[in-house]
Design an enzyme around this catalytic site. Sequence first.
Site, mmCIF file in Angstrom:
data_model
loop_
_atom_site.group_PDB
_atom_site.id
_atom_site.type_symbol
_atom_site.label_atom_id
_atom_site.label_comp_id
_atom_site.label_asym_id
_atom_site.label_seq_id
_atom_site.Cartn_x
_atom_site.Cartn_y
_atom_site.Cartn_z
ATOM 1 N N PRO A 1 0.839 -1.204 0.000
ATOM 2 C CA PRO A 1 0.000 0.000 0.000
ATOM 3 C C PRO A 1 0.877 1.257 0.000
ATOM 4 O O PRO A 1 1.934 1.289 0.647
ATOM 5 C CB PRO A 1 -0.791 -0.119 1.306
ATOM 6 N N TYR A 2 0.426 2.287 -0.705
ATOM 7 C CA TYR A 2 1.218 3.506 -0.875
ATOM 8 C C TYR A 2 0.341 4.721 -0.623
ATOM 9 O O TYR A 2 -0.747 4.842 -1.180
ATOM 10 C CB TYR A 2 1.780 3.555 -2.295
ATOM 11 N N SER B 1 7.413 7.483 4.247
ATOM 12 C CA SER B 1 7.918 6.589 5.289
ATOM 13 C C SER B 1 9.430 6.688 5.427
ATOM 14 O O SER B 1 10.159 6.707 4.436
ATOM 15 C CB SER B 1 7.543 5.140 4.964
ATOM 16 N N TYR C 1 13.623 12.956 20.500
ATOM 17 C CA TYR C 1 13.786 12.954 19.046
ATOM 18 C C TYR C 1 15.193 13.462 18.737
ATOM 19 O O TYR C 1 15.535 14.600 19.076
ATOM 20 C CB TYR C 1 12.737 13.878 18.425
#
Length: 533
Positions: free
Chosen positions: A115-116, A121, A447
Amino acid sequence: MRRWNGWGEAAVEVLLPPSAQALLEDRLGPGTPPRDCSLEEVLARIPPSRLPNHPQVHTDPELRLRHAVGQGLPDWIAARSGRIQAPDGVAFPETNEDVRALLAYARAVGARVIPYGGGTSVVGHLRVLPDPRPALVIDLGRMNRLLALDRLSGLATFQTGIRGPDLEAALRAHGFTLGHFPQSFEYSTLGGWIATRSVGQFALGYGRIEELFVGGRVETPQGPLILPSLPPSAAGPDLRHLVLGSEGRLGILTEAVLRVRPLPEAEALGTFFFPDFDHGLAAARAMVQAGIPLTMLRLSTAEETRMTLLLSGREGWVRLLRGWLRLRGLGDTPCMLLLAAAGARRVVHAALAEAFHIARRHHGRSLGSRLAREWLRQRFRAPYLRNTLWAMGYAVDTLETAVIWARVPAMVTAIEEALRNGLADQGERVYAFSHVSHVYPHGANVYTTFLFRLAPDPEESLRRWQRLKQAASAAILRLGGTISHQHGVGVDHLPYLEAEKGPLGLAILRAMLRAVDPEEIMNPGKLIEGPGR
């Protein structure tokens, strides 16, 4: 047009200010610009498609190339060196029926399905892995409509291929907002947010995507899975949480019902500086545990604060700011905290006032809203620096975790030390800095950004990244952090999942996948090794 081997639009370039470039060369040494393969060179290496003809499946080499990878550093290295594995075909469904037909086709011809959404990502969700079966990418970009809006209930139903800006525009036309703004907002899609458990920059006020996703429809190899849009239910485990973070392994989420809210009456931003990271952490923790209705708290370490100010390009203003900070007793290593609030005007004013009092108790000083407004204005341009740095010979990547408050300082130190020392035996340095970008009553997200020099050989650049990723991941697990707070698992985090879920947890996940995808056609090799492996 979007870059095929980098971030964002090809016409957009974000330059590195000379002062930031000088700091980078001081930390790492001069970089050597790499020799990247041209689009024509890479296209010449793409083999013919192995898929049988289908009216909805396109096999054009460039289209396949543009759906071959995401935005992770291994993806970049593969694309720019020409060592890329392209899918065999790309389809663009427009309806649920189209998706079902494509899944049936894939099963019939023995193809796997990837799936795209927006292609953003960073952990390998889109990577075409070695497999004897052909690969079919299903791009949901044409399934991008607002299907329904229930004003009374505050619920909006969307097709999941819609991108962030289009989703917000559709809601704002009716006086509503979702309030979900990940850094990839301009390109990422609703389906991708749900499939990876995304966190928006204003999640402190609006909620993570799992708090916003209340129902929908998933097309699986075994048929549709319907998730009713109910208020909280005690009717057994909530199936929504099987879909959240499923990364395309269960099927394709085609429709999603979201909890939306009216546009806020007022929005406000603030900037505070603290003498060190510990004081800033104490203030951020006090603010969130006090329940102040803020939408964002973002605290940078001293090194990230320094780089952030240099990236502004306003060297004279930065010198004046540092002088002002010293006069107010904040020393030479101040840490910057950005915050935001949104809602009713009186609530926003009260929230900022209480945040101001807490900051002062922890030796913080307010600098108004200018820096926060500048961050807000530039927040979606920052990823473009990856293109600029690559051209200079530097690789840049990020990693993130979340851990309880008691371990946040140790986690920041451990991750940064693991990265800075990760290539020491090769005589290579690593530049790393961090921020806390999401806070919760019992913990926070850490982060970290890290940069290192590209090697002349792409394979060596990849090995350097792998060593750094492994060292940082080991530090995260040692201190009890999650292997992924907001990026998902994909390929890059898969080896570490068992440490968080345990053997029984993985067995449960495999059994769930087997129930809906016994032939393992849905994005195999991502999130978890397949049911039969």
